[in-house]
Structures are given as C-alpha cells and as structure tokens.
Design an enzyme around this catalytic site. Structure first.
Site, PDB file in Angstrom:
ATOM      1  N   ASP A  22       0.782  -1.248   0.000  1.00 39.02           N
ATOM      2  CA  ASP A  22       0.000   0.000   0.000  1.00 39.02           C
ATOM      3  C   ASP A  22       0.808   1.291   0.000  1.00 39.02           C
ATOM      4  OD1 ASP A  22      -1.867  -1.973   0.259  1.00 39.02           O
ATOM      5  OD2 ASP A  22      -2.963  -1.071   1.922  1.00 39.02           O
ATOM      6  N   ASP A  64      -4.626  -0.674  -1.658  1.00 39.07           N
ATOM      7  CA  ASP A  64      -5.948  -0.470  -1.108  1.00 39.07           C
ATOM      8  C   ASP A  64      -6.778   0.052  -2.278  1.00 39.07           C
ATOM      9  OD1 ASP A  64      -7.114  -0.772   1.428  1.00 39.07           O
ATOM     10  OD2 ASP A  64      -7.013   1.372   1.885  1.00 39.07           O
ATOM     11  N   HIS A  66     -10.522   0.773  -2.999  1.00 42.26           N
ATOM     12  CA  HIS A  66     -11.887   0.824  -2.494  1.00 42.26           C
ATOM     13  C   HIS A  66     -12.888   1.364  -3.510  1.00 42.26           C
ATOM     14  CE1 HIS A  66     -10.293  -0.065   1.412  1.00 42.26           C
ATOM     15  NE2 HIS A  66      -9.834   1.131   1.687  1.00 42.26           N
ATOM     16  N   SER A  72     -15.429   1.448   5.113  1.00 44.18           N
ATOM     17  CA  SER A  72     -14.441   2.013   6.051  1.00 44.18           C
ATOM     18  C   SER A  72     -14.467   3.540   6.055  1.00 44.18           C
ATOM     19  CB  SER A  72     -13.030   1.529   5.709  1.00 44.18           C
ATOM     20  OG  SER A  72     -12.513   2.188   4.571  1.00 44.18           O
ATOM     21  N   HIS A  83     -10.527   7.416   1.062  1.00 46.35           N
ATOM     22  CA  HIS A  83      -9.148   7.253   0.602  1.00 46.35           C
ATOM     23  C   HIS A  83      -9.066   6.088  -0.377  1.00 46.35           C
ATOM     24  CE1 HIS A  83      -9.557   4.265   3.806  1.00 46.35           C
ATOM     25  NE2 HIS A  83      -8.621   3.592   3.180  1.00 46.35           N
ATOM     26  N   LYS A 108      -6.919  -4.947  -2.920  1.00 46.85           N
ATOM     27  CA  LYS A 108      -7.679  -5.490  -1.786  1.00 46.85           C
ATOM     28  C   LYS A 108      -8.735  -4.510  -1.292  1.00 46.85           C
ATOM     29  CE  LYS A 108      -4.348  -3.947   1.604  1.00 46.85           C
ATOM     30  NZ  LYS A 108      -5.120  -2.790   2.085  1.00 46.85           N
ATOM     31  N   GLU A 115     -14.053  -4.818   4.644  1.00 49.19           N
ATOM     32  CA  GLU A 115     -12.778  -4.193   4.971  1.00 49.19           C
ATOM     33  C   GLU A 115     -11.726  -5.282   4.990  1.00 49.19           C
ATOM     34  OE1 GLU A 115     -10.760  -2.110   4.633  1.00 49.19           O
ATOM     35  OE2 GLU A 115     -10.636  -0.672   6.282  1.00 49.19           O
ATOM     36  N   ALA A 143       0.329   0.803   6.187  1.00 51.36           N
ATOM     37  CA  ALA A 143       0.921   1.431   7.349  1.00 51.36           C
ATOM     38  C   ALA A 143       1.242   0.336   8.366  1.00 51.36           C
ATOM     39  CB  ALA A 143      -0.076   2.428   7.958  1.00 51.36           C
ATOM     40  N   CYS A 147      -2.209  -2.221   7.616  1.00 55.73           N
ATOM     41  CA  CYS A 147      -2.070  -3.226   6.566  1.00 55.73           C
ATOM     42  C   CYS A 147      -0.779  -4.016   6.659  1.00 55.73           C
ATOM     43  CB  CYS A 147      -2.255  -2.576   5.206  1.00 55.73           C
ATOM     44  SG  CYS A 147      -3.988  -2.093   4.993  1.00 55.73           S
TER      45      CYS A 147
HETATM   46  C1  VGL Z   1      -4.794   1.192   5.553  1.00 57.65           C
HETATM   47  C2  VGL Z   1      -6.194   2.392   6.914  1.00 57.65           C
HETATM   48  C3  VGL Z   1      -7.225   2.235   6.000  1.00 57.65           C
HETATM   49  C4  VGL Z   1      -3.408   0.646   5.299  1.00 57.65           C
HETATM   50  C5  VGL Z   1      -5.813   1.016   4.644  1.00 57.65           C
HETATM   51  O1  VGL Z   1      -3.071   0.399   4.118  1.00 57.65           O
HETATM   52  O2  VGL Z   1      -2.661   0.478   6.270  1.00 57.65           O
HETATM   53  N1  VGL Z   1      -4.989   1.879   6.681  1.00 57.65           N
HETATM   54  N2  VGL Z   1      -7.022   1.544   4.890  1.00 57.65           N
HETATM   55 ZN    ZN Z   2      -8.422   1.541   3.286  1.00 53.86          ZN
END
Ligand code: VGL
Ligand code: ZN
Length: 204
Positions: A22, A64, A66, A72, A83, A108, A115, A143, A147
C-alpha cells in the site's frame, strides 16, 4: 542452535518473495490518509526491489482499492476519511515508486461491505505464493499498524517465514504508540525484523 533466521542477516534465496504494501498517494503526507514519514520509505523500498529483481525473485505490490462507498469511510459509518478510491490519483502508486513490469499487483478491500487490512484477505495472494513455491516473505510498506501488521500476522498464520522490513515501514499512529504495539504483536506472531544492510553482502 541459533538458526540464520534468528540471528539477523538473511541471505536471499529461491523461495523468497518481496511484498510491498500500500504505498499509494493517499497514504503519503498530504494525502487523504497521510502516514507521517510515509514518503521516506519509497527510496528504501526501491533498494529492496532492486535486490529482489537482481536475484530474479518475485515481487508483489498491494494496493488499497476501495469503491466510492466503501464501509471504512466515515460517511458509511467507518473510521477513515475517503481514501484510495479505485482508479483515482489518490489510489495510484506515487510516480517515484519504481515497480518492475513483471511485479504482481494485488488489489484489496475492493467490495463496498468488506474491509481488509491484510493483503491476504479476499485476494489470491496466498495461492500465487504457493504456486511459486514461496516459503519466506519480506514485507514492508504502509501502514505499520494496519495493513503491514495484518499482512505480516496472516503470513505467519499461513506458515510463511516472515521478515518485516523495519526501515521501510511507517505507522499511522492514530493513538501514539500504535506502531510500536503493532511491532510487538508481529514479533509475538514470530515475525523477524531486518534492515536493508542485513541483506547486502558483508563488506570484505
Ligand atoms: C490502511 C487504513 C485504511 C493501510 C488502509 O493500508 O494500512 N490503513 N485503509
Ligand atoms: Zn483503506
């Protein structure tokens, strides 16, 4: 007897794979869900990518991805600002991240009601790794406390020897210390931590 895996330096070998988690515009400082220092991992990941490419080892790059009404998002009752909406600039990889043409992209959390922090959840990453006889995975990206941690813990649960690239991760730290706590949990799950220097040939 201390195995090579316990003691730090790890020589890359067949059966190893790199998983980049990510690294997307929205997770960089200034992005919709900016991770402090997130941009600092790009150059480091680049070095890992070069190492894996030079050994002919497979590289998986997750994103990520979405739908606009993802569960989420705050407006749907979730914890996060909008995001990484599929196809937008925010969901794109930064131009400075060099992704080899033969790397495998793993998308994903693509369904509105699902989620998925782990790159293994709802994807066929595990199948792809097994198909390539991967036994050890090296995971870095964003992060740490979401993830990365969930992907690392799943990789361990699935039986992969798992290394966290500790110089190529950054935490959201919604609560101070979240990243640190996530690292503790990853260790408890049996993940090992290493840095770029651990994979480079020792100086003569
Ligand atoms: C993530 C918060 C929401 C990540 C993804 O990739 O860590 N964090 N969606
Ligand atoms: Zn996300």
């Amino acid at each position: 007897m201390a195995s090579q895996q316990d003691s730090g330096p790890a020589e890359l070998a067949d059966g190893d794979a790199l998983i980049v988690v990510d690294i997307q515009n929205d997770f960089l400082p200034g992005g919709a869900l900016g991770v402090p220092g997130g941009d600092e991992v790009i150059a480091v990941i680049d070095e890992y990518v070069r190492l894996f490419v030079s050994r002919g080892l497979p590289i998986y790059v997750s994103r990520d991805w979405h739908p606009p009404d993802h569960c989420s998002f705050r407006e749907q009752g979730g914890p996060w600002p909008v995001h990484c909406v599929a196809g937008t600039r925010g969901a794109a990889f930064p131009d400075s991240l060099r992704i080899p043409a033969d790397a495998t992209i793993v998308s994903k959390a693509t369904k509105p009601s699902q989620e998925a922090y782990s790159t293994f959840e709802g994807t066929d990453l595990e199948r792809q790794l097994r198909q390539r006889s991967v036994r050890r995975v090296f995971i870095g990206g964003l992060a740490t406390d979401y993830c990365v941690a969930n992907s690392v813990n799943d990789a361990r649960r699935l039986g992969f020897t798992t290394f966290v690239l500790e110089d190529a991760i950054r935490a959201v730290d919604v609560h101070p210390g979240d990243g640190q706590a996530a690292c503790e949990t990853m260790r408890q799950h049996g993940a090992r931590f290493l840095r770029l220097g651990d994979l480079l040939p020792a100086p003569p």
